[in-house]
Motif scaffolding. Structure first.
Motif: not given
Length: 516
Positions: A316, A320, A367-369, A371-373, A423, A426-427, A431
Motif C-alpha cells: 500500500i 502511494n 493512488s486510490f485505484y 490501493v483498491r486493487e 475510486s 471504494t478504497c 481499507f
C-alpha cells in the motif's frame, strides 16, 4: 519458455518480478500509444470514431465481468490445488478452460444477436448514420469475444504457475499486428478494416498464449469429461466477483451513454484520455496486483496471516510512493502530454483540449485505484468475494450520481471526476474492512506514511504550479522539464524525510562501494 519463478518467502523477489512485468507493460503501453496515435492521425476525433470506439469497447463493457470473475475465482482455487498436486491442478485447469470456451462461445452468439439493441440503448445520442456504423462494428467485436475469454483464462493459468513475464511479452504482438496492418493499409482502410485488424491481433495473442502453455510444460487436455462439482465450486466463488464486475461495467456503460450525449468528439476524447491513464493502471498497478494475487493465495493457504498483514502494509505504501507524483504530473501537464502524443493530422486543437481536460480530471484516482486493487486481491485470496463486491457497488453508485450531477456543469470532466471520487470512496471502504478483519495490520503506521507522502505532494504541487508560469519553446520540452522537476522534487523529499527509505539507499550504496 523460461518460467519466472520466485521464492515465496522473499518479498524482494516480488518487486523484481513486478519490475520485469512493469517493463514489458511499459513497452506494451508505448505500442498502445503508438497504435492510438496512428488511429488518431488517420481518423481523428469525429462522429465516426465515436462509433468505432463505442463498438470496440462493447464486448469489454458487456461481458468482461464474466471473464474477470471466472479468472479471479479460478486462481484462488487453482493455486491451492497446484501446491497439493501439480497433475491434479493441471487437470482442474483443463476442466475449467473447457468450460470457459463453452461460455465464451455462448456469449459471443448472444452478443451478436443483441448488438442492434444495445447500440440504440447505450448510445442514445448517436444519429442514424452513427448507429448503423456502430451496430455493424459491434457485431464484429462481439463475434470475437471468445478470444477475450481465452486471453483471460490462459493468462490466469500461466500466472498461477508464477509465469508472469512471458504472457506480457506475447501481449506485445497484439499491438504490433494492429500497428503493422494499419500502417500498411494507410488511408485506404475503412473503420471496418480497422476493426478486423483488432480481431487479427487478438487471434495472434491467443495463439501465443497457447504456445506458452505447451512449451512451458503445463499439460492442458481438451477431452470432454464431467466436472460438475468443481464448476459449481468455481461459480459459487465467482458469483459475487461477477456481480461486482457487472456493476463496474454498468458504470462504464453509463459513462458511454453520458459521453454520447455530449458534442461530437467527446466520447473519443474520453477514450483517448482513458488510454493514457491505462499506462499507470496497467504498468504500475496491474503489474503489482498480478504478481501479488497468487502470492496472497499462497500465504493464506499456509495460514501465515502475520506475513499477509506485513505484505499488505508494504505494498500500500509502495503504491502511494509511486502514484502520487504521477497524479501530480498528469494534472499539471495534461495539455502538453496530449499534444505531444496525439496532436497531428486530423487530431486538431479541439480534440486535444477535450482529451486533456478529461485526463486532468482522471489523474487524482491513481493512488486510490492502486490501493483498491491490492486490497481486493487480498479479499479474493481469502475467498471473501462479497466484501469487494459490496464496496464496489457503493462506489459505482456514487460515480453515477457524481457523473450525472456534474456533466451539465463541466462536461466530460464530470464523468472523469466521478470516476476519481468513486475510486477514493471504494478504497477507503476496503481499507476499513481489511483493518477490521485483520487486526495485525498497523493501520496507524499506514495512515502516517500516506499523510507524510501527501504533504510532500503538496510541496511538489506548489513547485509544479510555479513552473506553469514559465514559457517553453515546445510542449515536448515542457513535458520533459515538468517531469524531471516533479519526480526529482518528490522523490528527493521522500528520501530526506523517510528514514526507512534513506537507510535502504545507504545500504545499497555501501554494497556497491564494497563490490567496486
Amino acid at each position: 519458455m523460461k518460467n519466472y519463478m520466485f521464492d515465496k518467502n522473499n518479498s524482494g523477489s516480488i518487486l523484481r518480478v513486478t519490475f520485469f512485468v512493469a517493463m514489458i507493460s511499459i513497452c506494451s503501453k508505448i505500442l498502445g500509444f503508438f497504435r492510438e496515435t496512428i488511429i488518431a492521425a488517420y481518423f481523428g476525433a469525429t462522429a465516426s470514431t465515436d462509433a468505432f470506439f463505442f463498438a470496440h469497447s462493447m464486448p469489454e463493457m458487456i461481458f468482461p465481468s464474466v471473464c474477470s470473475g471466472m479468472s479471479t475465482a479460478f486462481i484462488s482455487l487453482y493455486v491451492k490445488k497446484l501446491e497439493m498436486d501439480v497433475d491434479d491442478g493441471n487437470e482442474y485447469a483443463s476442466r475449467v478452460l473447457r468450460f470457459s470456451v463453452f461460455v465464451g462461445i455462448v456469449l459471443s452468439v448472444v452478443g451478436v444477436l443483441i448488438s442492434p439493441i444495445i447500440v440504440r440503448i447505450f448510445a442514445p445520442g448517436f444519429d442514424e448514420k452513427q448507429i448503423k456504423l456502430a451496430t455493424n462494428l459491434t457485431v464484429m467485436s462481439m463475434a470475437a469475444f471468445i478470444l477475450i475469454m481465452l486471453q483471460y483464462m490462459i493468462t490466469s493459468i500461466l500466472n498461477s504457475n508464477k509465469c508472469f513475464v512471458s504472457p506480457q511479452v506475447v501481449a506485445l504482438f497484439y499491438n504490433i499486428v494492429i500497428i503493422s496492418l494499419t500502417m500498411l493499409l494507410g488511408e485506404r482502410q475503412s473503420l471496418y478494416i480497422l476493426g478486423l485488424t483488432f480481431i487479427i491481433g487478438q487471434c495472434v495473442y491467443v495463439l501465443g498464449l497457447f504456445f506458452l502453455l505447451y512449451s512451458g510444460g503445463i499439460s492442458i487436455s481438451f477431452k470432454i469429461r464431467p466436472h460438475k462439482e468443481e464448476i459449481v465450486e468455481l461459480l459459487s466463488i465467482m458469483g459475487p466477483i461477477l456481480l461486482g464486475n457487472a456493476v463496474i461495467q454498468i458504470n462504464s456503460i453509463v459513462d458511454k451513454v453520458l459521453g454520447s450525449l455530449l458534442p461530437s468528439g467527446s466520447l473519443s476524447g474520453l477514450s483517448y484520455s482513458h488510454t493514457l491513464c491505462n499506462i499507470i493502471t496497467g504498468v504500475f498497478i496491474s503489474s503489482l496486483s498480478t504478481v501479488l494475487y497468487p502470492t496472497f493465495t499462497s500465504i493464506i493457504s499456509q495460514n501465515d496471516y502475520e506475513r499477509l498483514a506485513m505484505t499488505i502494509e508494504k505494498y500500500i505504501i509502495i503504491l502511494n510512493v509511486i502514484t502520487i507524483p504521477i497524479s501530480i504530473f498528469f494534472m499539471f501537464n495534461s495539455l502538453e502530454i496530449v499534444s505531444v502524443i496525439y496532436q497531428r493530422k486530423n487530431f486538431d486543437q479541439n480534440a486535444v483540449n477535450l482529451t486533456a481536460y478529461a485526463l486532468m480530471c482522471y489523474a487524482p484516482m491513481f493512488s486510490f485505484y492502486g490501493v483498491r486493487e491490492v486490497l481486493s486481491r487480498a479479499f479474493f485470496a481469502m475467498q471473501d468475494t462479497k466484501t469487494p463486491m459490496i464496496n464496489t457497488s457503493i462506489g459505482v453508485l456514487i460515480n453515477i450520481v457524481c457523473s450525472v450531477s456534474l456533466i451539465r456543469l463541466i462536461g466530460i470532466g464530470g464523468i472523469a471526476i466521478g470516476t476519481s471520487v468513486s475510486s477514493a470512496i471504494t478504497c477507503f471502504l476496503l481499507f476499513i474492512n481489511i483493518c477490521g478483519r485483520e487486526k495485525r495490520i498497523d493501520y496507524i503506521r499506514i495512515i502516517k506514511k500516506i499523510v507524510l507522502l501527501m504533504i510532500i505532494g503538496i510541496v511538489t504541487v506548489s513547485i509544479e504550479f510555479l513552473l506553469g508560469y514559465i514559457t517553453f519553446s515546445s510542449n515536448m520540452l515542457k513535458v520533459i522539464i515538468g517531469g524531471i522537476v516533479c519526480f526529482t522534487v518528490y522523490f528527493g523529499l521522500v528520501v530526506i524525510v523517510n528514514a526507512d527509505i534513506r537507510s535502504v539507499i545507504l545500504i545499497k550504496i555501501r554494497q556497491l562501494a564494497k563490490k567496486s
